[in-house]
Design an enzyme around this catalytic site. Structure first.
Site, PDB file in Angstrom:
ATOM      1  N   ASP A  13      44.493  42.128  38.908  1.00 15.37           N
ATOM      2  CA  ASP A  13      44.326  41.389  40.167  1.00 15.37           C
ATOM      3  C   ASP A  13      44.475  42.280  41.396  1.00 15.37           C
ATOM      4  O   ASP A  13      44.928  41.833  42.452  1.00 15.37           O
ATOM      5  CB  ASP A  13      45.334  40.217  40.267  1.00 15.37           C
ATOM      6  CG  ASP A  13      45.329  39.364  39.018  1.00 15.37           C
ATOM      7  OD1 ASP A  13      44.244  39.151  38.467  1.00 15.37           O
ATOM      8  OD2 ASP A  13      46.417  38.915  38.598  1.00 15.37           O
ATOM      9  N   HIS A  41      37.553  38.254  38.113  1.00  6.40           N
ATOM     10  CA  HIS A  41      37.310  39.194  39.205  1.00  6.40           C
ATOM     11  C   HIS A  41      36.683  38.408  40.345  1.00  6.40           C
ATOM     12  O   HIS A  41      35.611  37.835  40.182  1.00  6.40           O
ATOM     13  CB  HIS A  41      36.345  40.302  38.767  1.00  6.40           C
ATOM     14  CG  HIS A  41      36.933  41.231  37.755  1.00  6.40           C
ATOM     15  ND1 HIS A  41      36.214  42.234  37.157  1.00  6.40           N
ATOM     16  CD2 HIS A  41      38.168  41.316  37.249  1.00  6.40           C
ATOM     17  CE1 HIS A  41      36.999  42.888  36.313  1.00  6.40           C
ATOM     18  NE2 HIS A  41      38.190  42.346  36.352  1.00  6.40           N
TER      19      HIS A  41
END
Ligand code: GDP
Length: 426
Positions: A13, A41
């Site tokens: 992340d 993503h």
């Protein structure tokens, strides 16, 4: 010719999707090389916001060939669903190639993942329950099933039979459930294969040709260095290598072809799932950082779960960049810290009264406490700034600080979630 890996230096992340989408403007290929649909993503560009799970981050560029490499945990069901969702938003069909050697995450893997987390109860790992751990177990147990097997019914049946022979033992005797039938999985796979068929090819040959022709290739990692099974916070790691070193294997390109490794580093820390996280914030400081972080707060792109958040961790990030073999760093989410008078950073750990700068094993991490120092804040919105020189001095100093602790040049500074929110340096 250049092959660039975009990989995470932290727990995942970090904003790899955004950086890949940005760099994709100049790439011919974007390649996923490990992991599956278990992470998200996030990319935000002129078409809107996308949380990509299995689709590579170049899918919004119609000129890019997006490759799902042999090392990926390819779930045909979720691939078909994600592609459909992407097209339903009016997007042009991306150029996609799926390795015929990639192995498939099957419904039985997802089922096993769910059952195992239930069995573990309060000892669970915080799996996204996407079937990734059972999938990789089967791959290395040599009972996994390659994409190529989808198109040979006899072989598919026999491979499924062998897999279920093994897995049904656990399903029936460990978890107390009814056995899974070969016919059920066969039918599901046969239903999806017509959608997948046009994309399947020998992506290894494709990429070797591309390298010979001097094409520009981005290989895109999933999760981050600290989730690597060999170098990360085992056993709170993922099941495939998240390192750039594995990129050439999982993508199917020669190791000497990899020319740059961009480690994506977050200006603070965030982490989804269980495991030691030394700089984690548990109080209202954490709530504020979670609320202001990322593009819409720090919540998992895949699961929607609140992410654990903390201050920048110099020890973990230096180690993350080291094991990634970073040649450059992209620092993301710098804008998020603009609300602070002073920016706390964890620059060392204290373990049993000793100050430690080298990232230790999980056994020691459990006893580590953060050693915090405070850097001056810039207390302003920097998201519209596009040159390094225009950044407030304190923000520039923060970048210099991170650069010094990781020992690698920061060539990209991301100051917002959108594609254009970026500052290039050097
Ligand atoms: P990835 O898996 O590494 O691509 O990261 P995720 O997409 O899971 O999480 C990154 C989060 O940060 C997402 O919400 C992005 O939209 C957001 N993001 C990326 N770069 C920036 C940035 O520079 N500033 C802000 N505010 N958000 C960013």
């Amino acid at each position: 010719m250049s092959v660039t890996a975009v990989v995470g230096a932290n727990w995942g992340d970090e904003g790899k999707g955004k950086i890949t989408d940005y760099l994709g403007g100049k790439a011919d290929f974007v390649v996923r090389y490990q992991g599956g649909d278990n992470a998200g993503h996030t990319i935000i560009n002129e078409f809107g916001k996308f949380a990509l799970n299995l689709l590579p981050s170049g899918v919004c560029h119609t000129s890019i060939i997006n490759v799902i490499g042999p090392g990926v945990a390819f779930n045909p069901l979720s691939f078909v669903a994600e592609l459909q969702k992407f097209l339903d938003r009016g997007m042009t069909m991306p150029q996609l190639r799926i390795s015929d050697r990639a192995q498939m995450v099957l419904p039985v893997h997802v089922m096993l993942d769910v059952l195992e987390e239930q069995r573990l109860a309060d000892r669970q790992f915080g799996s996204t329950k996407s079937g990734i751990a059972p999938f990789y177990a089967d791959k290395y147990q040599k009972i996994g099933i390659q994409v190529a097997d989808l198109f040979d019914d006899q072989r598919l049946y026999e491979r499924l039979q062998a897999l279920l022979e093994m897995r049904n033992t656990a399903i029936v005797h460990l978890y107390g459930k009814d056995p899974v039938r070969v016919e059920d999985i066969m039918a599901t796979l046969q239903e999806k294969r017509a959608v997948i068929a046009p994309f399947v090819c020998d992506t290894t040959a494709l990429l070797h040709d591309a390298i010979r022709q001097g094409k520009h290739i981005l290989v895109e990692g999933q999760l981050g260095a600290l989730r690597d099974p060999d170098h990360g916070i085992f056993p709170y790691s993922t099941s495939s290598s998240t390192l750039a070193g594995y990129a050439t294997v999982g993508a199917g390109i020669p190791v000497r072809a990899l020319t740059e490794v961009i480690a994506v580093v977050k200006a603070y820390s965030s982490c989804v799932g269980a495991g030691p996280f030394v700089s984690e914030l548990f109080d209202e400081q954490g709530d504020t950082l979670r609320r202001l972080g990322g593009d819409a707060g720090e919540y998992g792109a895949k699961t929607g779960r609140p992410r654990r958040v903390g201050w920048f961790d110099a020890v973990a990030t230096r180690y993350g960049c080291q094991v990634q073999g970073a040649t450059q760093v992209a620092l993301t989410n710098l804008d998020v810290l603009g609300y602070l008078d002073e920016v706390p950073v964890c620059y060392a750990y204290e373990i049993d009264g000793n100050v430690v700068h080298q990232f230790p094993t999980t056994a020691h991490l459990d006893r580590a406490k953060p050693v915090i120092k405070h850097l001056p804040g810039w207390k302003t919105d920097i998201s519209s700034i596009r040159t390094f020189e225009q950044l407030p001095k304190a923000a520039q100093d923060y970048v210099h600080f991170v650069e010094e602790v990781v020992g690698c040049p920061i060539t990209i500074v991301s100051v917002g979630p959108k594609r254009e929110d970026i500052i290039l340096r050097g």
